[in-house]
Scaffold this motif. Structure first.
Motif, PDB file in Angstrom:
ATOM      1  N   GLU A 160       0.834  -1.210   0.000  1.00  0.00           N
ATOM      2  CA  GLU A 160       0.000   0.000   0.000  1.00  0.00           C
ATOM      3  C   GLU A 160       0.866   1.255   0.000  1.00  0.00           C
ATOM      4  O   GLU A 160       0.567   2.230  -0.699  1.00  0.00           O
ATOM      5  N   LYS A 161       1.952   1.229   0.766  1.00  0.00           N
ATOM      6  CA  LYS A 161       2.837   2.391   0.789  1.00  0.00           C
ATOM      7  C   LYS A 161       3.532   2.572  -0.552  1.00  0.00           C
ATOM      8  O   LYS A 161       3.666   3.700  -1.055  1.00  0.00           O
ATOM      9  N   LEU A 162       3.961   1.452  -1.136  1.00  0.00           N
ATOM     10  CA  LEU A 162       4.587   1.547  -2.456  1.00  0.00           C
ATOM     11  C   LEU A 162       3.608   2.102  -3.490  1.00  0.00           C
ATOM     12  O   LEU A 162       3.993   2.890  -4.355  1.00  0.00           O
ATOM     13  N   GLN A 163       2.335   1.699  -3.374  1.00  0.00           N
ATOM     14  CA  GLN A 163       1.341   2.190  -4.323  1.00  0.00           C
ATOM     15  C   GLN A 163       1.137   3.694  -4.174  1.00  0.00           C
ATOM     16  O   GLN A 163       1.030   4.420  -5.169  1.00  0.00           O
ATOM     17  N   SER A 164       1.089   4.176  -2.949  1.00  0.00           N
ATOM     18  CA  SER A 164       0.921   5.623  -2.742  1.00  0.00           C
ATOM     19  C   SER A 164       2.132   6.386  -3.261  1.00  0.00           C
ATOM     20  O   SER A 164       1.997   7.474  -3.839  1.00  0.00           O
ATOM     21  N   LEU A 165       3.342   5.830  -3.079  1.00  0.00           N
ATOM     22  CA  LEU A 165       4.546   6.485  -3.602  1.00  0.00           C
ATOM     23  C   LEU A 165       4.559   6.461  -5.128  1.00  0.00           C
ATOM     24  O   LEU A 165       5.001   7.428  -5.768  1.00  0.00           O
TER      25      LEU A 165
END
Length: 707
Positions: free
Chosen positions: A403-408
């Motif tokens: 999820e964090k990678l997707q937001s980045l």
């Protein structure tokens, strides 16, 4: 071919339809009748009935002839006479034989027996018509039975005319035989067809093929051949009705499973984006056994035409091939006009679907977008993403937050040139659970269907992070998923993972190179740092040569060829073929199908990463700036103030005295050169089959000669 309609649900025939003899015609054989001829010249029904129980041989030849004619006329329509009996054959209740009284005049017996085959054929055909008119036998059998029923009506009309002549006293037994001869060949030919159809329980296309083959076999008898061709045409009408709906509407209207195209309803279009081995496009509609011989050469075109119409209907784009009087398929003949109708229907469906996918769903734009992101055609977003996601990507697999990678990733897409791409929202990130080598080995096993995978192809690194497993995913919707299926997308992702990791190695080496440039002002000749600078340049040239080859010598030219071919493609199948050919050629060109070479490249990249990380310690031990170089070898620009350097003599003394550092650099250099040179035999042997590898061999091996 066996009747395959047993698994098809169809209405059942009521029992009374087969049990009541007056509905089936069996009463002809189960009841006896009296003579049906009226008064003739010198003879009357009453006078002959007086001797009913007497053997026919008691009468003179003239009376015997009249009685025999009357019995034969009855036998010709399946009714047993006084001296002509009907008996079931032993072991086969559906076959009947005719017999005459043994006391009959021998000449009359011989003439009567000549007519009996016609009587037997009538009963066989009549019984076939009755049995094949049931629902379960299919439309072709229904149509064939209807044509036979019409023929039997003509036959019975002939018998009625003969009986009329007999009542007028104008028919002799010789005359009866004369008038029956034209029908003998036709009825015998139909009887042969019926016997084979009944014995093998033929239905659908098997009946049509049987009729056609029999018609060809009767080439010497034009009348019989014409009759069989007429029967074939009548039986084909029902089949051509099914065919017409398929090629003009894309609908299979086949209640009894006779059509040669099968529909597998368990295969859904969603599987194209979910299953690597999705068989939707190949097996949702497929050819069955038993294709009619007159359609065998064009069966593939028929299948494809209906598939194209189905795709458009699934898209909500209702289209129907324009019909005219000349485009009807309900007539079958030797002029082969139906082939022209099918070809024109295919051309229409193909062009309509191709225009729909290209214009409405923008296939070319989607392929360009995929090339931007998965083949790194425009890498500005990737540079930004690798900067902001560095900390997350260096974690182990079980610690990474997707999820964090997707937001980045979303942030990198919105703040770079990718924001202008309307398709950028379809891009998502994913983290694979295995290394690139293992993934390639798994796919190879799946394609070859090997039961036991090769352990050498599935070696996993000791420590694997997000940098080795990060990949991009792309949302593909119907109907573009026909072209860009899960299989195709997986191949894109394999190429992306290889390019992404090469980019990462290149960035780490660039950071190490920048660190070396920061100490150029110092006199480092003869030190480990000087040696390290040369090694760093060799590693950079290796990785840059590899990236240049992958992008400018493999991906770009092949992509250009694919786009050029797609512009001239005539059907969606050609589009799929060109797209798959492009991906397969890129996989081969990127050396992903050469596991031995790929292992060497992975080893070289690992050495480069280890060297780049070790460079931090080397530079920091020679320069009194612990924070100048970050852990990954890239410069930290936050501190603009000049750092306090050791004096040249101090740095030289420290570097020269640090034997461990020098040994470490020499070890990296020896291992790198050894691995690099080991690529030579692999590339040379592979270049015999793939000539384009020769240039790659020259570029990469040239880096080792500059040490």
């Amino acid at each position: 071919m066996e009747n395959n309609t047993s698994t098809i649900s169809c209405p059942s025939t009521p029992r009374w339809n087969s049990e009541r003899p007056f509905l089936t015609g069996r009463f002809h054989q189960e009841t006896k009748s009296t003579s049906r001829f009226a008064d003739t010249d010198g003879y009357s029904v009453g006078s002959l009935s007086l001797g009913f129980e007497k053997a026919i041989g008691c009468y003179n030849a003239a009376v015997q002839e009249l009685v025999v004619i009357d019995d034969i006329l009855s036998a010709m329509v399946g009714i047993q006479g006084r001296y002509v009996s009907i008996k079931r054959a032993h072991g086969n209740e559906d076959k009947y034989t005719f017999q005459v009284d043994a006391s009959m005049d021998l000449a009359l017996q011989e003439l009567a027996k000549r007519v009996f085959p016609l009587c037997e054929n009538f009963m066989l055909i009549n019984q076939f018509v009755e049995s094949r008119s049931q629902f379960k036998n299919g439309l072709v059998n229904h149509a064939f039975a209807a044509a036979l029923r019409a023929l039997l009506l003509d036959y019975q009309a002939m018998v009625a005319q003969l009986e009329h002549q007999f009542r007028l006293g104008r028919l002799s037994l010789q005359g009866l035989w004369f008038y029956c001869q034209p029908m003998m060949g036709s009825m015998q030919a139909l009887s042969n067809v019926i016997q084979r159809a009944s014995a093998n329980n033929f239905a659908g296309s098997a009946v049509l093929n049987l009729l056609q083959s029999q018609a060809k076999a009767m080439a010497g008898d034009s009348g019989v051949r014409s009759l069989l061709e007429k029967m074939t045409e009548c039986a084909c009408n029902a089949y051509l009705g099914i065919l017409e709906r398929w090629v003009y509407e894309g609908v299979i209207d086949d209640p009894y499973g006779e059509f040669f195209i099968a529909e597998n309803k368990s295969l859904q279009k969603e599987s194209l984006t979910q299953d690597y081995d999705a068989k939707y496009w190949r097996q949702r509609y497929s050819l069955k056994d038993g294709i009619p011989s007159f359609l065998a050469n064009i069966s593939g075109t028929i299948l494809t035409t209906g598939k194209y119409l189905n795709v458009m209907r699934e898209c909500g784009h209702h289209v129907q091939v324009p019909l005219s009087e000349n485009s009807k398929l309900m007539t079958f003949g030797s002029n082969h006009r139906y082939l022209e109708c099918i070809k024109s229907a295919y051309d229409f469906a193909s062009s309509e679907l191709l225009n729909l996918i290209k214009e409405k769903y923008d296939l070319m734009g989607k392929l360009r977008s995929i090339k931007h992101y998965l083949l790194l055609d425009q890498g500005d977003f990737l540079v930004h993403f690798m900067d902001i996601a560095r900390d997350e990507l260096t974690k182990k697999l079980d610690e990474i937050s997707v999820e964090k990678l997707q937001s980045l990733l979303d942030l990198a897409l919105r703040t770079t040139a990718a924001a202008a791409d309307p398709c950028h929202e379809d891009l998502t990130c994913c983290v694979e659970t295995s290394s690139l080598l293992k993934k390639l080995g798994t796919l190879k096993d799946r394609e070859k269907s090997r039961p036991v995978p090769d352990d050498n192809d599935l070696e996993e690194p000791v420590s694997i992070t997000g940098l080795e497993t990060f990949s991009l995913n792309y949302k593909i919707r119907w109907p573009l998923s026909i072209v860009i299926s899960k299989n195709s997308l997986t191949k894109y992702q394999l190429i992306f993972r290889f390019l992404f990791h090469c980019k990462h190695v290149d960035r780490q080496l660039c950071g190490a190179w920048q660190a070396h440039q920061g100490v150029r002002a110092l006199n480092m000749r003869g030190t480990a740092i000087s040696r390290s600078s040369l090694l760093c340049r060799s590693m950079l040239k290796f990785i840059n040569s590899l990236l240049h080859y992958l992008t400018f010598e493999v991906i770009e030219p092949n992509c250009h060829v694919m786009h050029k071919r797609l512009q001239t493609a005539k059907s969606i199948d050609e589009v799929i073929q060109h797209h798959d050919f492009f991906l397969d050629k890129c996989l081969r060109g990127c050396l992903l199908l050469l596991p031995e070479f790929l292992k060497k490249v992975e080893r070289l990249k690992l050495l480069c990463l280890q060297y780049a990380a070790a460079t931090q310690w080397l530079i920091s031990s020679s320069i009194d700036v612990p924070s100048l170089v970050d852990f990954d070898g890239s410069l930290v620009p936050e501190n603009p103030k000049p750092s306090k350097l050791r004096t040249p003599s101090q740095a030289l003394k420290l570097s020269s005295s640090n034997k461990t550092v020098a040994d470490s650099i020499l070890k990296f250099e020896r291992e790198f050169n050894a691995e690099l040179q080991s690529l030579g035999p692999i590339l040379n042997s592979s270049s015999k089959a793939e000539p384009y590898l020769t240039h790659l061999s020259q570029c990469i091996l040239g880096t080792g000669n500059e040490q």
